[in-house]
Design a protein around this motif. Sequence first.
Motif, short mmCIF file in Angstrom:
data_model
loop_
_atom_site.label_atom_id
_atom_site.label_comp_id
_atom_site.label_asym_id
_atom_site.label_seq_id
_atom_site.Cartn_x
_atom_site.Cartn_y
_atom_site.Cartn_z
N GLN A 670 0.83 -1.20 0.00
CA GLN A 670 0.00 0.00 0.00
C GLN A 670 0.87 1.26 0.00
O GLN A 670 0.57 2.23 -0.70
N ALA A 671 1.96 1.20 0.78
CA ALA A 671 2.84 2.37 0.86
C ALA A 671 3.44 2.67 -0.50
O ALA A 671 3.55 3.84 -0.91
N LYS A 672 3.82 1.63 -1.26
CA LYS A 672 4.42 1.85 -2.58
C LYS A 672 3.37 2.43 -3.54
O LYS A 672 3.66 3.37 -4.29
N LEU A 673 2.20 1.86 -3.49
CA LEU A 673 1.15 2.34 -4.39
C LEU A 673 0.78 3.78 -4.06
O LEU A 673 0.60 4.62 -4.96
N ASP A 674 0.69 4.08 -2.77
CA ASP A 674 0.35 5.44 -2.35
C ASP A 674 1.42 6.44 -2.80
O ASP A 674 1.13 7.60 -3.07
N ALA A 675 2.67 5.93 -2.85
CA ALA A 675 3.77 6.83 -3.26
C ALA A 675 3.88 6.90 -4.77
O ALA A 675 4.80 7.53 -5.30
N GLY A 676 2.96 6.25 -5.49
CA GLY A 676 2.97 6.30 -6.95
C GLY A 676 4.02 5.40 -7.56
O GLY A 676 4.43 5.59 -8.70
N GLU A 677 4.50 4.41 -6.78
CA GLU A 677 5.53 3.51 -7.30
C GLU A 677 4.89 2.20 -7.76
O GLU A 677 3.84 1.81 -7.25
N ASN A 678 5.58 1.53 -8.70
CA ASN A 678 5.11 0.21 -9.12
C ASN A 678 5.29 -0.80 -8.00
O ASN A 678 6.31 -0.79 -7.31
N GLY A 680 4.06 -4.18 -8.62
CA GLY A 680 3.64 -5.42 -9.25
C GLY A 680 4.34 -6.63 -8.67
O GLY A 680 3.71 -7.65 -8.36
N ALA A 681 5.67 -6.50 -8.50
CA ALA A 681 6.44 -7.65 -8.00
C ALA A 681 5.96 -8.04 -6.61
O ALA A 681 5.80 -9.23 -6.29
N GLU A 682 5.75 -7.04 -5.75
CA GLU A 682 5.32 -7.31 -4.38
C GLU A 682 3.92 -7.93 -4.36
O GLU A 682 3.63 -8.80 -3.54
N ILE A 683 3.04 -7.43 -5.27
CA ILE A 683 1.68 -7.97 -5.30
C ILE A 683 1.73 -9.45 -5.69
O ILE A 683 1.09 -10.30 -5.07
N ARG A 684 2.54 -9.77 -6.72
CA ARG A 684 2.67 -11.19 -7.12
C ARG A 684 3.20 -12.02 -5.96
O ARG A 684 2.72 -13.11 -5.68
N GLN A 685 4.19 -11.44 -5.27
CA GLN A 685 4.79 -12.16 -4.14
C GLN A 685 3.74 -12.43 -3.06
O GLN A 685 3.63 -13.53 -2.53
N LYS A 765 4.70 -5.48 -21.66
CA LYS A 765 4.33 -4.09 -21.33
C LYS A 765 4.22 -3.95 -19.81
O LYS A 765 3.61 -4.80 -19.16
N SER A 766 4.82 -2.90 -19.29
CA SER A 766 4.72 -2.68 -17.84
C SER A 766 3.31 -2.25 -17.49
O SER A 766 2.67 -1.51 -18.24
N SER A 767 2.87 -2.70 -16.37
CA SER A 767 1.55 -2.29 -15.93
C SER A 767 1.61 -0.89 -15.35
O SER A 767 2.65 -0.45 -14.87
N SER A 768 0.47 -0.19 -15.38
CA SER A 768 0.46 1.14 -14.79
C SER A 768 0.17 1.01 -13.30
O SER A 768 -0.34 -0.03 -12.84
N VAL A 769 0.51 2.06 -12.55
CA VAL A 769 0.24 2.04 -11.10
C VAL A 769 -1.26 1.90 -10.87
O VAL A 769 -1.72 1.22 -9.96
N GLY A 770 -2.03 2.52 -11.78
CA GLY A 770 -3.48 2.44 -11.66
C GLY A 770 -3.94 0.99 -11.78
O GLY A 770 -4.77 0.52 -10.98
N ASP A 771 -3.39 0.27 -12.78
CA ASP A 771 -3.73 -1.15 -12.94
C ASP A 771 -3.41 -1.92 -11.67
O ASP A 771 -4.19 -2.76 -11.21
N GLU A 772 -2.25 -1.63 -11.15
CA GLU A 772 -1.80 -2.36 -9.96
C GLU A 772 -2.69 -2.09 -8.76
O GLU A 772 -2.99 -3.00 -7.98
#
Lengths: 819, 71
Positions: A670-678, A680-685, A765-772
Amino acid sequence: MTKPSLSIQKIELQAFRAYLRPQTLTLASRKRPLSLAIFGQNAKGKSSLVDSFEYYFSEDGTIKRLGKRTVNTYAGPMALEHVDAQDEGIEFSVHFWFKRNGEKVDAARRTDSSIPEVAKQILSATKIPFVIRGYELRSFVENTTPEGQYKDLVNWFGLEPLLNIQKGLRTLKRKVKERTESTSEADERSRDLRRATDEEIVEWNDEAVCNWLNSGVLANLDTSLKFAEFSQGDPAFATLAARSKSEQEELGLTHLRKIISLLEDLAYPLDVTTEDLTGKIPAFEQAVSRLSQAVALEEAERSRESAAVFSQVWIQAQKIFENDGLLDTCPVCDANLAMGPHGSHDGVRISIDKKLSDLRTYLKSKEELDHSRKQVGVELGHLRNSIRNVNLELVGTDYACAELEDYSQALARWSIDNELPSSLPVVDTLARVYFSVLDRIEQINSRQGEHTYGRALDTVTSLLGIKSDLQRIERTKCELRLLQIELDRQVMETGKAVVEHIQSLIGKLVGDVASIYEDIQGPIGKSPPIRIELPDQDGIHQQKAQILIDYSQNRQGVVPSGYLSDSQVHTLALALRLAAIRLFNSEAPILVLDDIVTSYDADHRKTIARALAKHFSDFQIVLVTHDEQFFNLLKDELPESGWLFKGIVGIQEGFGPVLHDHLTSDETIQAKLDAGENAGAEIRQAEEEWLLRICREFGTKLTIRPIDKAFNYDRAELAASLASFLKGANLRVPCTAATSNSFLASLQSGVVENLASHFSDNPYKSSSVGDEKARWEEFKSFRELFKCPSCGKQRFKRPRDLVRPVCNKCETPFKFSQS
Amino acid sequence: MAQFSTEDTGGNSEEVLASIIESLRQDEATDVPLLEIISRHVITLSPAENAIELAVEDIESLAKERGEQVD
């Protein structure tokens, strides 16, 4: 009385082993101490953490496998420092933070610093070493010699100092025996005996000495003078002494010998020019020399005394300086202190202290001067008395000398401010007199011939001395022999006590060892009765021990390695160490385990994890392993609330081991997403971690994997297994609102999506932060579906006989709340 | 010898040593001055580098002192 508490709150390593840049491991959460499990492949820096414990708590500032630090070895901080530390300018440091009885305390150990006080205190509470290394257990399995097993036991129970003491006592026994048997001193006196009796008597014998003396010495003077027994109490001795005295007086030898003695009292030796003269003359001259030095020193110090008046001023001003806080102006002259040479109130104080210190130095030099003056007076008095005595003996003889009187007069006139009268002329004169008197004595002796009462008395006195010495030497030898016997006894008793101590430790542990052993080996692994066989009374000094087991009725007292498998012997060793730590280190409940499961199969890895949970729930454990299966089992068996699980993902150059929390927390994502960072790797993990857990708890079926990656389940495999299980158990996943996630949909339908299409149809293609963000919210909603319909808890289990899982807490059968 | 007890010593070497020395001291048969020498130099957790030499010297001095007493 409450039990003392101790926990590690934090560890920070920098420039230590694999860790270059500072890294901190926090081992506490909400005031609770946490245990730590770290998984990492070999050579990724996991053992560096264990090394940090060994170094921090080492008296010698090293770790065991490096050996002790000596001039020729690089053990110690030099070997433990990261190779790039100096180039990078990073200081070597191992820093621990502790909480002890509610109080926080911390200390860093740097290069060449001694053991921190807090580590010392903890060591005194830990009665035995609390770091267990897998290779030590391995060596116990392989090390079957009694000497090797004794060493292992000594190391494990922290008995090395006792081992060294036993070694020291054995050496001491040997050395004392050597001294007892040595005859060198008696041999020397026997040589004196042979010399004194013209090689007639080789070994002391009272009767032989009497015979030789009576017939070979005294018979030449008076045949009636005989010793009946050789002692000073024999009447012949008194007669001989009296006749020697009258002989001396008759010949004037007494007087001549007195002159020699008085001259030697003034200066000795007089036969050579030497600076090592003793006697009244050199003593006086040395006192004068010391006085001159004291005068010079006092003069130098006196120049500083000019400021003595200042001392008085300071004494008056001191109270003002000390009591009235900071002053801006001088209380004596009203000068502005800031404008003065010292610049401030504190500057004045420092200057005053320095001046007072100078005065103290002066006082010391003045005391030295006074003492030297007094000493010169004393030595002068002694010298003049001695000169007077010599003059009294020489006056009216051929040896009278005016130079001595002149010297005495010059000394009487001398004062410290004048030059010291030279003693060289008078010493030359005294030497002349001295040798003249010696010549005279020699002349008289040669006129008397070989046989005089004086010489006979000298011979008797010398023989009496030899007899006395030989008797003393024999008595000392006798005492030494007695002491040697007593020493042997005390050493034996000490050795016995040490062995008893080891035996007692083992005895106390037997119950716990059996319990831990059985917990690890399982129900069929009943612990065989263990005993340690130590040397018997006669062999108590031997450092041997044999660990024996009663394997069966007809195999009693056998060596474990002959009947147990490697893993069972390994378990025996591990159980011994764990039981000892639990029993003896309860005041410092810390346990460090380094790769302890190498000998075990999957079942035993699980039982070890359970044994740790069961027996060490009140200990703070730091565990490192290269075994991922064991690591995963630990996560299953150990309570999440008390443990941190971290993996080492690799070693980053210029940094050190890269650690990450094995369980990816919602907060991190959540902290990464809130900071506008990708993220994806953490979500998969996080998805994989959740899948692995739910599959375990639901008891889903998985295809047996190839041996090379037996325990690395991939995400698709887990998802397929879960989907298949849900379908089989007739548990239909309800649709969650706004879900357009092909992965979740596939779980609902029981057909697993393409792994690459988590976030996009295009895997490149990299996913967008919004997608994530959307994906993360969907996953959390989906995860929420897996909760107990009764209590809402999210942990489950599925006993073998049930088709559907039940809540781990209330055992309510699981079903989706919306189905 | 008085019974050596490890009851309260756990694994602590310092306490074990103190207990060993004390139990030897309580033994009437023990030569206490000798015990003091070996406990000062050898039965200690921090012996000097030349501890054995020092102990031998002290034992010899003790023997000599006792030998002199007969004079």
